[in-house]
Design a protein around this motif. Structure first.
Motif, mmCIF file in Angstrom:
data_model
loop_
_atom_site.group_PDB
_atom_site.id
_atom_site.type_symbol
_atom_site.label_atom_id
_atom_site.label_comp_id
_atom_site.label_asym_id
_atom_site.label_seq_id
_atom_site.Cartn_x
_atom_site.Cartn_y
_atom_site.Cartn_z
ATOM 1 N N ASN A 17 0.825 -1.204 0.000
ATOM 2 C CA ASN A 17 0.000 0.000 0.000
ATOM 3 C C ASN A 17 0.864 1.261 0.000
ATOM 4 N N THR A 18 1.893 1.278 0.837
ATOM 5 C CA THR A 18 2.793 2.434 0.870
ATOM 6 C C THR A 18 3.493 2.615 -0.472
ATOM 7 N N ILE A 19 4.011 1.537 -1.034
ATOM 8 C CA ILE A 19 4.727 1.613 -2.308
ATOM 9 C C ILE A 19 3.813 2.141 -3.414
ATOM 10 N N ILE A 20 2.625 1.590 -3.517
ATOM 11 C CA ILE A 20 1.688 2.027 -4.564
ATOM 12 C C ILE A 20 1.338 3.501 -4.390
ATOM 13 N N THR A 21 0.977 3.878 -3.171
ATOM 14 C CA THR A 21 0.586 5.260 -2.899
ATOM 15 C C THR A 21 1.699 6.238 -3.248
ATOM 16 N N ARG A 22 2.902 5.948 -2.802
ATOM 17 C CA ARG A 22 4.017 6.877 -3.007
ATOM 18 C C ARG A 22 4.475 6.914 -4.473
ATOM 19 N N LEU A 23 4.524 5.754 -5.140
ATOM 20 C CA LEU A 23 4.966 5.758 -6.538
ATOM 21 C C LEU A 23 3.966 6.464 -7.435
ATOM 22 N N GLU A 24 2.676 6.313 -7.140
ATOM 23 C CA GLU A 24 1.672 6.976 -7.973
ATOM 24 C C GLU A 24 1.712 8.494 -7.826
ATOM 25 N N GLU A 25 2.393 9.002 -6.798
ATOM 26 C CA GLU A 25 2.564 10.441 -6.635
ATOM 27 C C GLU A 25 3.632 10.995 -7.584
ATOM 28 N N LEU A 26 4.485 10.129 -8.108
ATOM 29 C CA LEU A 26 5.547 10.569 -9.014
ATOM 30 C C LEU A 26 4.979 10.884 -10.395
ATOM 31 N N LYS A 27 5.426 11.991 -10.960
ATOM 32 C CA LYS A 27 4.996 12.381 -12.302
ATOM 33 C C LYS A 27 5.489 11.346 -13.318
ATOM 34 N N GLY A 28 4.590 10.919 -14.202
ATOM 35 C CA GLY A 28 4.953 9.999 -15.273
ATOM 36 C C GLY A 28 4.892 8.537 -14.901
ATOM 37 N N ILE A 29 4.524 8.219 -13.650
ATOM 38 C CA ILE A 29 4.441 6.829 -13.203
ATOM 39 C C ILE A 29 2.969 6.427 -13.119
ATOM 40 N N SER A 30 2.636 5.266 -13.677
ATOM 41 C CA SER A 30 1.246 4.798 -13.649
ATOM 42 C C SER A 30 1.201 3.270 -13.576
ATOM 43 N N ASN A 31 0.009 2.754 -13.353
ATOM 44 C CA ASN A 31 -0.246 1.303 -13.321
ATOM 45 C C ASN A 31 0.713 0.565 -12.389
ATOM 46 N N VAL A 32 0.831 1.056 -11.167
ATOM 47 C CA VAL A 32 1.730 0.440 -10.193
ATOM 48 C C VAL A 32 1.075 -0.818 -9.628
ATOM 49 N N PHE A 33 1.822 -1.904 -9.634
ATOM 50 C CA PHE A 33 1.347 -3.182 -9.097
ATOM 51 C C PHE A 33 2.462 -3.816 -8.280
ATOM 52 N N VAL A 34 2.145 -4.231 -7.064
ATOM 53 C CA VAL A 34 3.122 -4.883 -6.191
ATOM 54 C C VAL A 34 2.752 -6.353 -6.055
ATOM 55 N N ASN A 35 3.727 -7.225 -6.283
ATOM 56 C CA ASN A 35 3.541 -8.666 -6.125
ATOM 57 C C ASN A 35 4.358 -9.104 -4.910
ATOM 58 N N ASN A 36 3.678 -9.293 -3.777
ATOM 59 C CA ASN A 36 4.379 -9.676 -2.553
ATOM 60 C C ASN A 36 5.089 -11.016 -2.689
ATOM 61 N N ASP A 37 4.461 -11.974 -3.362
ATOM 62 C CA ASP A 37 5.060 -13.306 -3.498
ATOM 63 C C ASP A 37 6.356 -13.278 -4.299
ATOM 64 N N ALA A 38 6.402 -12.429 -5.317
ATOM 65 C CA ALA A 38 7.588 -12.328 -6.170
ATOM 66 C C ALA A 38 8.555 -11.247 -5.683
ATOM 67 N N HIS A 39 8.179 -10.513 -4.638
ATOM 68 C CA HIS A 39 8.998 -9.406 -4.122
ATOM 69 C C HIS A 39 9.336 -8.432 -5.245
ATOM 70 N N SER A 40 8.276 -8.011 -5.964
ATOM 71 C CA SER A 40 8.511 -7.130 -7.102
ATOM 72 C C SER A 40 7.449 -6.038 -7.186
ATOM 73 N N VAL A 41 7.806 -4.988 -7.901
ATOM 74 C CA VAL A 41 6.883 -3.905 -8.207
ATOM 75 C C VAL A 41 6.965 -3.628 -9.709
ATOM 76 N N SER A 42 5.798 -3.545 -10.338
ATOM 77 C CA SER A 42 5.715 -3.257 -11.772
ATOM 78 C C SER A 42 5.034 -1.916 -11.958
ATOM 79 N N PHE A 43 5.416 -1.200 -13.005
ATOM 80 C CA PHE A 43 4.846 0.119 -13.261
ATOM 81 C C PHE A 43 5.166 0.543 -14.678
ATOM 82 N N ASN A 44 4.430 1.539 -15.151
ATOM 83 C CA ASN A 44 4.693 2.155 -16.446
ATOM 84 C C ASN A 44 5.347 3.509 -16.205
ATOM 85 N N TYR A 45 6.239 3.897 -17.103
ATOM 86 C CA TYR A 45 6.892 5.201 -17.029
ATOM 87 C C TYR A 45 7.129 5.711 -18.446
#
Length: 89
Positions: A17-45
């Motif tokens: 939740n923190t990662i998604i909220t904070r990354l979506e505040e960045l200009k040019g960043i969208s579609n943030v998805f965090v996969n806890n099982d894979a320990h990864s974060v995906s996003f568009n830039y």
């Protein structure tokens, strides 16, 4: 462009939740998805600098990219970020 980063110290939905909220505040960043099982974060830039901005923000929150320095301070920050994410979910 789309990117997926493996990150360290990812523990739960509060972290996500923190990662998604904070990354979506960045200009040019969208579609943030965090996969806890894979320990990864995906996003568009849109430009390369935004990718570096994401890595920097993740590190400052306590979730450095895999292979980056993961000091005790960063681990402690991830617990704080996790708690904030749990309170805000």
């Amino acid at each position: 462009m789309e990117s997926t980063l493996k990150i360290q110290n990812l523990k739960c939905g509060g972290c996500a939740n923190t990662i998604i909220t904070r990354l979506e505040e960045l200009k040019g960043i969208s579609n943030v998805f965090v996969n806890n099982d894979a320990h990864s974060v995906s996003f568009n830039y849109t430009i390369g600098q935004e990718l570096e901005d994401v890595k920097s923000l993740l590190s400052s929150l306590g979730y450095p990219a895999e292979g980056a320095s993961n000091t005790l301070t960063k681990k402690a920050k991830s617990f704080v970020s996790c708690a904030i994410g749990r309170m805000n979910s």
